[in-house]
Motif scaffolding. Structure first.
Motif, PDB file in Angstrom:
ATOM      1  N   LEU A  55       0.868  -1.172   0.000  1.00 30.66           N
ATOM      2  CA  LEU A  55       0.000   0.000   0.000  1.00 30.66           C
ATOM      3  C   LEU A  55       0.904   1.222   0.000  1.00 30.66           C
ATOM      4  O   LEU A  55       1.710   1.404   0.910  1.00 30.66           O
ATOM      5  N   SER A  56       0.790   2.036  -1.043  1.00 31.98           N
ATOM      6  CA  SER A  56       1.670   3.199  -1.170  1.00 31.98           C
ATOM      7  C   SER A  56       0.879   4.387  -1.684  1.00 31.98           C
ATOM      8  O   SER A  56       0.345   4.359  -2.797  1.00 31.98           O
ATOM      9  N   GLU A  57       0.817   5.425  -0.870  1.00 33.99           N
ATOM     10  CA  GLU A  57       0.138   6.656  -1.288  1.00 33.99           C
ATOM     11  C   GLU A  57       0.855   7.278  -2.488  1.00 33.99           C
ATOM     12  O   GLU A  57       0.207   7.805  -3.384  1.00 33.99           O
ATOM     13  N   LEU A  61      -0.927   8.152  -5.932  1.00 32.57           N
ATOM     14  CA  LEU A  61      -0.935   9.500  -6.505  1.00 32.57           C
ATOM     15  C   LEU A  61      -0.428   9.487  -7.941  1.00 32.57           C
ATOM     16  O   LEU A  61      -1.046  10.071  -8.836  1.00 32.57           O
ATOM     17  N   GLU A  62       0.677   8.813  -8.164  1.00 36.93           N
ATOM     18  CA  GLU A  62       1.264   8.757  -9.500  1.00 36.93           C
ATOM     19  C   GLU A  62       0.307   8.087 -10.497  1.00 36.93           C
ATOM     20  O   GLU A  62       0.071   8.607 -11.586  1.00 36.93           O
ATOM     21  N   ALA A  63      -0.271   6.968 -10.111  1.00 34.53           N
ATOM     22  CA  ALA A  63      -1.189   6.243 -11.003  1.00 34.53           C
ATOM     23  C   ALA A  63      -2.432   7.083 -11.295  1.00 34.53           C
ATOM     24  O   ALA A  63      -2.898   7.150 -12.438  1.00 34.53           O
ATOM     25  N   PHE A  64      -2.975   7.723 -10.266  1.00 36.43           N
ATOM     26  CA  PHE A  64      -4.185   8.533 -10.440  1.00 36.43           C
ATOM     27  C   PHE A  64      -3.920   9.714 -11.363  1.00 36.43           C
ATOM     28  O   PHE A  64      -4.681   9.977 -12.295  1.00 36.43           O
ATOM     29  N   ILE A  65      -2.826  10.430 -11.098  1.00 37.06           N
ATOM     30  CA  ILE A  65      -2.481  11.599 -11.920  1.00 37.06           C
ATOM     31  C   ILE A  65      -2.257  11.172 -13.367  1.00 37.06           C
ATOM     32  O   ILE A  65      -2.765  11.809 -14.294  1.00 37.06           O
ATOM     33  N   ASN A  66      -1.529  10.087 -13.570  1.00 33.59           N
ATOM     34  CA  ASN A  66      -1.272   9.621 -14.935  1.00 33.59           C
ATOM     35  C   ASN A  66      -2.572   9.279 -15.658  1.00 33.59           C
ATOM     36  O   ASN A  66      -2.770   9.671 -16.810  1.00 33.59           O
ATOM     37  N   ALA A  67      -3.455   8.559 -14.995  1.00 31.69           N
ATOM     38  CA  ALA A  67      -4.707   8.151 -15.630  1.00 31.69           C
ATOM     39  C   ALA A  67      -5.581   9.355 -15.969  1.00 31.69           C
ATOM     40  O   ALA A  67      -6.116   9.461 -17.080  1.00 31.69           O
ATOM     41  N   GLU A  81      -9.960  16.361  -7.101  1.00 29.26           N
ATOM     42  CA  GLU A  81     -10.396  14.970  -6.941  1.00 29.26           C
ATOM     43  C   GLU A  81      -9.565  14.241  -5.889  1.00 29.26           C
ATOM     44  O   GLU A  81     -10.105  13.483  -5.079  1.00 29.26           O
ATOM     45  N   LEU A  82      -8.274  14.455  -5.897  1.00 25.43           N
ATOM     46  CA  LEU A  82      -7.407  13.786  -4.916  1.00 25.43           C
ATOM     47  C   LEU A  82      -7.651  14.310  -3.503  1.00 25.43           C
ATOM     48  O   LEU A  82      -7.638  13.548  -2.547  1.00 25.43           O
ATOM     49  N   THR A  83      -7.894  15.595  -3.385  1.00 19.16           N
ATOM     50  CA  THR A  83      -8.182  16.176  -2.077  1.00 19.16           C
ATOM     51  C   THR A  83      -9.497  15.609  -1.540  1.00 19.16           C
ATOM     52  O   THR A  83      -9.603  15.275  -0.364  1.00 19.16           O
ATOM     53  N   GLN A  94       2.956  18.057  -4.423  1.00 21.17           N
ATOM     54  CA  GLN A  94       4.273  17.523  -4.774  1.00 21.17           C
ATOM     55  C   GLN A  94       4.151  16.530  -5.932  1.00 21.17           C
ATOM     56  O   GLN A  94       4.947  16.549  -6.869  1.00 21.17           O
ATOM     57  N   ALA A  95       3.158  15.667  -5.882  1.00 22.95           N
ATOM     58  CA  ALA A  95       2.967  14.680  -6.949  1.00 22.95           C
ATOM     59  C   ALA A  95       2.653  15.361  -8.279  1.00 22.95           C
ATOM     60  O   ALA A  95       3.136  14.932  -9.337  1.00 22.95           O
ATOM     61  N   LEU A  96       1.861  16.436  -8.246  1.00 25.83           N
ATOM     62  CA  LEU A  96       1.570  17.169  -9.484  1.00 25.83           C
ATOM     63  C   LEU A  96       2.834  17.834 -10.030  1.00 25.83           C
ATOM     64  O   LEU A  96       3.066  17.838 -11.242  1.00 25.83           O
TER      65      LEU A  96
END
Length: 153
Positions: A55-57, A61-67, A81-83, A94-96
């Motif tokens: 389990l890795s946030e 984050l990376e998978a969600f942003i990419n999709a 959406e992430l918030t 940071q992920a963005l």
């Protein structure tokens, strides 16, 4: 559906969900709670899954942003959406920043696909273009520059 009343059952259910796609911790907690697991078992098992690297946030984050970015959504919409999914604002920011996307060229591609690259000729058409692109998550000032032909200024 069986009750999630043992650590093994909670772990198995969590791993089944993670096998389908990445999940954030808050989202996984909600799904497990909905399936009848107690908060104590959920927290303990999610801690173990995090320690085990399952389990890795950051991966979520990376998978969600990419999709979302590949489907034409901009950073503002993705951030929102992430918030709403319970991820810390700082981690989302940071992920963005770390994402490989060139948001300006992506904005241009989305506009090109939707409107064929035709600049709006009147205020009504311009408003339509603006509404669509801002709703998709692009900054209004960036959209205005695109529509006036000065995106890369």
């Amino acid at each position: 559906m069986t009750a999630l009343d043992t650590p093994a059952a909670v772990r198995r259910a969590a791993m089944d969900l993670l096998a389908r796609r990445e999940h954030g911790r808050v989202e996984l907690e909600r799904k497990l709670r909905k399936r009848g697991a107690s908060d104590e078992l959920i927290h303990a098992e999610l801690d173990r899954l995090t320690e085990d690297g399952l389990l890795s946030e950051a991966r979520y984050l990376e998978a969600f942003i990419n999709a979302r970015a590949r489907s034409g959504h901009g950073p503002a919409r993705i951030r929102e959406e992430l918030t709403q999914r319970g991820l810390p604002r700082g981690d989302v920011e940071q992920a963005l920043r770390d994402s490989p996307f060139d948001w300006a060229s992506q904005l241009q591609e989305v506009w090109q696909r939707k409107f064929g690259g035709e600049r709006p000729l009147d205020a009504k058409a311009r408003a339509k273009h603006m509404r669509f692109l801002v709703y998709r998550g692009y900054a209004p000032e960036q959209v205005a520059r695109l529509l006036s032909g000065r995106l890369n200024d």
